[in-house]
Design an enzyme around this catalytic site. Structure first.
Site, PDB file in Angstrom:
ATOM      1  N   LYS A  14       0.857  -1.204   0.000  1.00 59.69           N
ATOM      2  CA  LYS A  14       0.000   0.000   0.000  1.00 59.69           C
ATOM      3  C   LYS A  14       0.880   1.236   0.000  1.00 59.69           C
ATOM      4  O   LYS A  14       2.046   1.208   0.416  1.00 59.69           O
ATOM      5  CB  LYS A  14      -0.945   0.030   1.202  1.00 59.69           C
ATOM      6  CG  LYS A  14      -0.294   0.023   2.600  1.00 59.69           C
ATOM      7  CD  LYS A  14       0.087   1.375   3.143  1.00 59.69           C
ATOM      8  CE  LYS A  14       0.662   1.300   4.555  1.00 59.69           C
ATOM      9  NZ  LYS A  14       1.514   2.424   4.948  1.00 59.69           N
ATOM     10  N   ASP A 138      -2.299  -1.596  10.300  1.00 61.58           N
ATOM     11  CA  ASP A 138      -2.538  -1.550   8.847  1.00 61.58           C
ATOM     12  C   ASP A 138      -3.241  -2.803   8.320  1.00 61.58           C
ATOM     13  O   ASP A 138      -3.628  -2.842   7.151  1.00 61.58           O
ATOM     14  CB  ASP A 138      -1.202  -1.422   8.086  1.00 61.58           C
ATOM     15  CG  ASP A 138      -0.574  -0.044   8.238  1.00 61.58           C
ATOM     16  OD1 ASP A 138      -1.278   0.885   8.671  1.00 61.58           O
ATOM     17  OD2 ASP A 138       0.617   0.084   7.931  1.00 61.58           O
TER      18      ASP A 138
HETATM   19  O1  C5P Z   1      -0.149  -1.227  15.084  1.00 63.33           O
HETATM   20  P1  C5P Z   1       1.294  -1.344  14.741  1.00 63.33           P
HETATM   21  O2  C5P Z   1       1.931  -2.542  15.419  1.00 63.33           O
HETATM   22  O3  C5P Z   1       1.567  -1.318  13.295  1.00 63.33           O
HETATM   23  O4  C5P Z   1       1.999  -0.067  15.338  1.00 63.33           O
HETATM   24  C1  C5P Z   1       3.390   0.025  15.571  1.00 63.33           C
HETATM   25  C2  C5P Z   1       3.626   1.140  16.568  1.00 63.33           C
HETATM   26  O5  C5P Z   1       3.313   2.398  15.975  1.00 63.33           O
HETATM   27  C3  C5P Z   1       2.739   1.055  17.788  1.00 63.33           C
HETATM   28  O6  C5P Z   1       3.332   0.274  18.791  1.00 63.33           O
HETATM   29  C4  C5P Z   1       2.613   2.499  18.212  1.00 63.33           C
HETATM   30  O7  C5P Z   1       3.757   2.873  18.937  1.00 63.33           O
HETATM   31  C5  C5P Z   1       2.665   3.244  16.902  1.00 63.33           C
HETATM   32  N1  C5P Z   1       1.323   3.616  16.399  1.00 63.33           N
HETATM   33  C6  C5P Z   1       0.675   4.707  16.949  1.00 63.33           C
HETATM   34  N2  C5P Z   1      -0.558   5.073  16.466  1.00 63.33           N
HETATM   35  C7  C5P Z   1      -1.130   4.418  15.440  1.00 63.33           C
HETATM   36  C8  C5P Z   1      -0.487   3.305  14.865  1.00 63.33           C
HETATM   37  C9  C5P Z   1       0.751   2.936  15.358  1.00 63.33           C
HETATM   38  O8  C5P Z   1       1.187   5.340  17.885  1.00 63.33           O
HETATM   39  N3  C5P Z   1      -2.318   4.817  14.986  1.00 63.33           N
END
Ligand code: C5P
Length: 309
Positions: A14, A138
Site C-alpha cells: 500500500k 494496517d
Molecule cells: O499497530 P502497529 O503494530 O503497526 O503499530 C506500531 C507502533 O506504531 C505502535 O506500537 C505504536 O507505537 C505506533 N502507532 C501509533 N498510532 C497508530 C499506529 C501505530 O502510535 N495509529
C-alpha cells in the site's frame, strides 16, 4: 487421497495518499486520518492447509524474519474458525521492509483471507477486522484493498470509490524507519489548534481524490529531518514530472504519481542511479479479481468472499 488444499496468494503493498496524525490517544496509539491505496507491488505466499487433530504452523521464509506476523495470523484464524490442522507457509518477499509499504501487514491479511477458503469455514468481515487489528494497525485495510479511508488507529476502514488506473514510481532507498519511534518523534509537535485544519484539509482531499491537491504526510516533518536523502528524492520525482510526490506511512519509501504510464517510464530514466520501481494503483475491483483468481479452486459462495454476518 490427501485432504491438503493449497493456494498461491498475493499480498499487495500500500501507499498512503494522505496521512494526518491528530494526537495521542489514551490507549497510547495516535488518532489518524489516512487514505490507503493498494499498488501493484506484491509479496507472494504459498499456503496450504491439511485438517489434523492438532495444529502445526510451519513457515519457510528465506529472510528469517523473527516473530513473523503470518504465523500469528494463521494461529488466530484457526482459533477463530475452531479448526485444527497443519498450515504450511512459504513467503516470497518483494515488498521492501520498514519502508511504510505495509508488507508485513499485507502478508498477515492474506493469511486471514486465504485460510477460511482453504479450510472451508467462513469468517465474517467483523471477525476478520477484529483479528486484523490485533496483528497491526494496517492489517484491516488489506482485507478490503483499493482506495479506503482509515480513521482511529488506522483500523477503521471505509471504502472510497475506485478511481481510474494511475501510474507511479516508487523509490525505497533502504533506510529502515522504526514506526513506533517516528510516532514518538512526531507526538510533541502535535497541537490541538492544528487538528481542525488537518481534518478539513483531509476531508477536501477525500472529496476530490482525482486531484490530490492537498495531499500531505505528517511524518515527512520528522523523518525528512533525520534523512536528508528523502526530501531530495521527493524533489527529484517532482522535477521528473510527478503530479504529486510523497513519503508513504512512516517511511522511508517515497512515491510519485504521474499523469500517465509513459511519463512514469520517462521519469524512471531521469532518476538514473536512484533505483525506482514502476507501479500502478490497484482498484478494489482489481484487488478482488486477483484474489478470486488465486483462490478459485477453493471458493464456495457461502464461505468466500467474507460477508458481514
Ligand atoms: O499497530 P502497529 O503494530 O503497526 O503499530 C506500531 C507502533 O506504531 C505502535 O506500537 C505504536 O507505537 C505506533 N502507532 C501509533 N498510532 C497508530 C499506529 C501505530 O502510535 N495509529
Amino acid at each position: 487421497m490427501s485432504r491438503t488444499r493449497s493456494a498461491r496468494v498475493p499480498a499487495l503493498a500500500k501507499i498512503n495518499l494522505d496521512l494526518r496524525v491528530l494526537g495521542k490517544r489514551p490507549d497510547g496509539y495516535h488518532e489518524l486520518r489516512t487514505v490507503f491505496q493498494t499498488i501493484s507491488l506484491a509479496d507472494m505466499i504459498d499456503i496450504s492447509f491439511t485438517p489434523a487433530k492438532t495444529t502445526e504452523i510451519a513457515l519457510e521464509d528465506a529472510l528469517g524474519i523473527p516473530d513473523n506476523l503470518v504465523t500469528r495470523a494463521a494461529r488466530l484464524a484457526l482459533d477463530a474458525m475452531r479448526v485444527s490442522g497443519r498450515v504450511a507457509l512459504r513467503l516470497e518477499k518483494r515488498i521492501p521492509m520498514g519502508a511504510g509499504l505495509g508488507g508485513g501487514s499485507s502478508d498477515a491479511a492474506a493469511v486471514l483471507l486465504a485460510l477460511p477458503a482453504l479450510s472451508r469455514r467462513p469468517l465474517s468481515v467483523a471477525t476478520l477486522c477484529e483479528l486484523g487489528q490485533q496483528l497491526g494497525s494496517d492489517v484491516p485495510f488489506f482485507l478490503l484493498g483499493g482506495a479506503a479511508v482509515g480513521i482511529g488507529r488506522g483500523t477503521e476502514i471505509f471504502p472510497l470509490p475506485d478511481a481510474p488506473t494511475r501510474y507511479g514510481l516508487l523509490a525505497a532507498p533502504g533506510i529502515h524507519v522504526n514506526t513506533a519511534q517516528a510516532y514518538r518523534d512526531l507526538s510533541p509537535r502535535l497541537t490541538t489548534e492544528l487538528q481542525q485544519n488537518k481534518i478539513f484539509s483531509f476531508l477536501s482531499l477525500t472529496w476530490d481524490l482525482g486531484g490530490l491537491g492537498t495531499a500531505a504526510n505528517d511524518f515527512e516533518a520528522v523523518v525528512f529531518e533525520q534523512h536528508q536523502h528523502l526530501p531530495a528524492l521527493k524533489r527529484r520525482l517532482l522535477r521528473a514530472g510527478a503530479s504529486v510526490a510523497m513519503m508513504t506511512g512512516s517511511g522511508s519509501a517515497v512515491f510519485g504519481i504521474f499523469p500517465d504510464r509513459a511519463s512514469a517510464a520517462g521519469a524512471r530514466r531521469l532518476l538514473g542511479d536512484e533505483k525506482a520501481v514502476p507501479f500502478s494503483l490497484v482498484s478494489r475491483v482489481r484487488y478482488r479479481r486477483i484474489w478470486y483468481r488465486a483462490l478459485a479452486p477453493h471458493i464456495t459462495p457461502s464461505i468466500w468472499p467474507p460477508r458481514s454476518r
